[in-house]
Design a protein around this motif. Structure first.
Motif, PDB file in Angstrom:
ATOM      1  N   LEU A   3      38.934  21.706  23.992  1.00  0.00           N
ATOM      2  CA  LEU A   3      39.894  21.079  23.085  1.00  0.00           C
ATOM      3  C   LEU A   3      39.712  19.565  23.090  1.00  0.00           C
ATOM      4  O   LEU A   3      39.703  18.928  22.036  1.00  0.00           O
ATOM      5  N   SER A   4      39.521  18.995  24.270  1.00  0.00           N
ATOM      6  CA  SER A   4      39.292  17.550  24.356  1.00  0.00           C
ATOM      7  C   SER A   4      38.023  17.155  23.627  1.00  0.00           C
ATOM      8  O   SER A   4      37.985  16.157  22.912  1.00  0.00           O
ATOM      9  N   LYS A   5      36.969  17.956  23.807  1.00  0.00           N
ATOM     10  CA  LYS A   5      35.707  17.675  23.125  1.00  0.00           C
ATOM     11  C   LYS A   5      35.913  17.689  21.615  1.00  0.00           C
ATOM     12  O   LYS A   5      35.402  16.834  20.902  1.00  0.00           O
ATOM     13  N   GLY A   6      36.689  18.650  21.141  1.00  0.00           N
ATOM     14  CA  GLY A   6      36.976  18.730  19.711  1.00  0.00           C
ATOM     15  C   GLY A   6      37.736  17.516  19.216  1.00  0.00           C
ATOM     16  O   GLY A   6      37.463  16.989  18.134  1.00  0.00           O
ATOM     17  N   LEU A   7      38.690  17.062  20.017  1.00  0.00           N
ATOM     18  CA  LEU A   7      39.469  15.883  19.626  1.00  0.00           C
ATOM     19  C   LEU A   7      38.596  14.638  19.584  1.00  0.00           C
ATOM     20  O   LEU A   7      38.739  13.797  18.692  1.00  0.00           O
ATOM     21  N   ILE A   8      37.698  14.508  20.558  1.00  0.00           N
ATOM     22  CA  ILE A   8      36.802  13.346  20.569  1.00  0.00           C
ATOM     23  C   ILE A   8      35.867  13.393  19.368  1.00  0.00           C
ATOM     24  O   ILE A   8      35.653  12.379  18.690  1.00  0.00           O
ATOM     25  N   THR A   9      35.330  14.582  19.071  1.00  0.00           N
ATOM     26  CA  THR A   9      34.465  14.741  17.897  1.00  0.00           C
ATOM     27  C   THR A   9      35.221  14.393  16.622  1.00  0.00           C
ATOM     28  O   THR A   9      34.712  13.683  15.753  1.00  0.00           O
ATOM     29  N   GLN A  10      36.452  14.873  16.538  1.00  0.00           N
ATOM     30  CA  GLN A  10      37.300  14.578  15.382  1.00  0.00           C
ATOM     31  C   GLN A  10      37.531  13.074  15.253  1.00  0.00           C
ATOM     32  O   GLN A  10      37.487  12.517  14.151  1.00  0.00           O
ATOM     33  N   ALA A  11      37.767  12.430  16.380  1.00  0.00           N
ATOM     34  CA  ALA A  11      38.007  10.986  16.367  1.00  0.00           C
ATOM     35  C   ALA A  11      36.792  10.238  15.836  1.00  0.00           C
ATOM     36  O   ALA A  11      36.922   9.301  15.044  1.00  0.00           O
ATOM     37  N   ILE A  12      35.622  10.644  16.280  1.00  0.00           N
ATOM     38  CA  ILE A  12      34.396   9.982  15.827  1.00  0.00           C
ATOM     39  C   ILE A  12      34.213  10.177  14.325  1.00  0.00           C
ATOM     40  O   ILE A  12      33.882   9.238  13.598  1.00  0.00           O
ATOM     41  N   GLU A  13      34.455  11.412  13.870  1.00  0.00           N
ATOM     42  CA  GLU A  13      34.284  11.701  12.434  1.00  0.00           C
ATOM     43  C   GLU A  13      35.272  10.916  11.578  1.00  0.00           C
ATOM     44  O   GLU A  13      34.957  10.508  10.469  1.00  0.00           O
ATOM     45  N   GLN A  14      36.482  10.714  12.101  1.00  0.00           N
ATOM     46  CA  GLN A  14      37.521  10.053  11.309  1.00  0.00           C
ATOM     47  C   GLN A  14      37.514   8.542  11.459  1.00  0.00           C
ATOM     48  O   GLN A  14      38.196   7.846  10.713  1.00  0.00           O
ATOM     49  N   SER A  15      36.760   8.033  12.398  1.00  0.00           N
ATOM     50  CA  SER A  15      36.848   6.607  12.709  1.00  0.00           C
ATOM     51  C   SER A  15      36.523   5.730  11.512  1.00  0.00           C
ATOM     52  O   SER A  15      37.136   4.686  11.326  1.00  0.00           O
ATOM     53  N   ALA A  16      35.579   6.176  10.697  1.00  0.00           N
ATOM     54  CA  ALA A  16      35.230   5.381   9.524  1.00  0.00           C
ATOM     55  C   ALA A  16      36.334   5.450   8.476  1.00  0.00           C
ATOM     56  O   ALA A  16      36.605   4.471   7.782  1.00  0.00           O
ATOM     57  N   ALA A  17      36.995   6.598   8.387  1.00  0.00           N
ATOM     58  CA  ALA A  17      38.001   6.800   7.344  1.00  0.00           C
ATOM     59  C   ALA A  17      39.370   6.244   7.746  1.00  0.00           C
ATOM     60  O   ALA A  17      40.040   5.609   6.944  1.00  0.00           O
ATOM     61  N   ASP A  18      39.767   6.484   8.982  1.00  0.00           N
ATOM     62  CA  ASP A  18      41.126   6.117   9.379  1.00  0.00           C
ATOM     63  C   ASP A  18      41.148   5.775  10.861  1.00  0.00           C
ATOM     64  O   ASP A  18      41.149   6.644  11.718  1.00  0.00           O
ATOM     65  N   GLN A  19      41.180   4.495  11.149  1.00  0.00           N
ATOM     66  CA  GLN A  19      41.114   4.041  12.534  1.00  0.00           C
ATOM     67  C   GLN A  19      42.333   4.498  13.338  1.00  0.00           C
ATOM     68  O   GLN A  19      42.220   4.830  14.514  1.00  0.00           O
ATOM     69  N   LEU A  20      43.505   4.537  12.694  1.00  0.00           N
ATOM     70  CA  LEU A  20      44.719   4.936  13.401  1.00  0.00           C
ATOM     71  C   LEU A  20      44.633   6.391  13.847  1.00  0.00           C
ATOM     72  O   LEU A  20      44.972   6.719  14.987  1.00  0.00           O
ATOM     73  N   GLN A  21      44.163   7.271  12.961  1.00  0.00           N
ATOM     74  CA  GLN A  21      43.996   8.674  13.332  1.00  0.00           C
ATOM     75  C   GLN A  21      42.976   8.816  14.447  1.00  0.00           C
ATOM     76  O   GLN A  21      43.133   9.636  15.356  1.00  0.00           O
ATOM     77  N   CYS A  22      41.937   8.036  14.395  1.00  0.00           N
ATOM     78  CA  CYS A  22      40.910   8.042  15.429  1.00  0.00           C
ATOM     79  C   CYS A  22      41.527   7.680  16.771  1.00  0.00           C
ATOM     80  O   CYS A  22      41.297   8.362  17.782  1.00  0.00           O
ATOM     81  N   GLU A  23      42.316   6.632  16.800  1.00  0.00           N
ATOM     82  CA  GLU A  23      42.936   6.191  18.052  1.00  0.00           C
ATOM     83  C   GLU A  23      43.880   7.255  18.608  1.00  0.00           C
ATOM     84  O   GLU A  23      43.908   7.504  19.810  1.00  0.00           O
TER      85      GLU A  23
END
Length: 54
Positions: A3-23
C-alpha cells in the motif's frame, strides 16, 4: 508495504499535476511506513523477551 509503495507511486505520478496531492500521498505513505516499523520493533522485542526467558 504494498500500500505504501502504491501511495509513493501515486505521488510521483501526480507530482507534475498537483503538488498538494503529491505531498498528501507521501505523508500518508510515511505514516504507514512508520506504523510498520513500530510493528516490527514490537515483534523483535517480543522475540527477544521470549528468548531471554527460555
Amino acid at each position: 508495504m504494498s500500500l505504501s509503495k502504491g501511495l509513493i507511486t501515486q505521488a510521483i505520478e501526480q507530482s507534475a499535476a498537483d503538488q498538494l496531492q503529491c505531498e498528501e500521498a507521501l505523508k500518508q505513505a510515511a505514516t504507514e511506513i512508520a506504523q510498520a516499523q513500530t510493528l516490527v520493533s514490537q515483534v523483535q522485542s517480543s522475540l527477544q523477551t521470549q528468548s531471554a526467558t527460555e
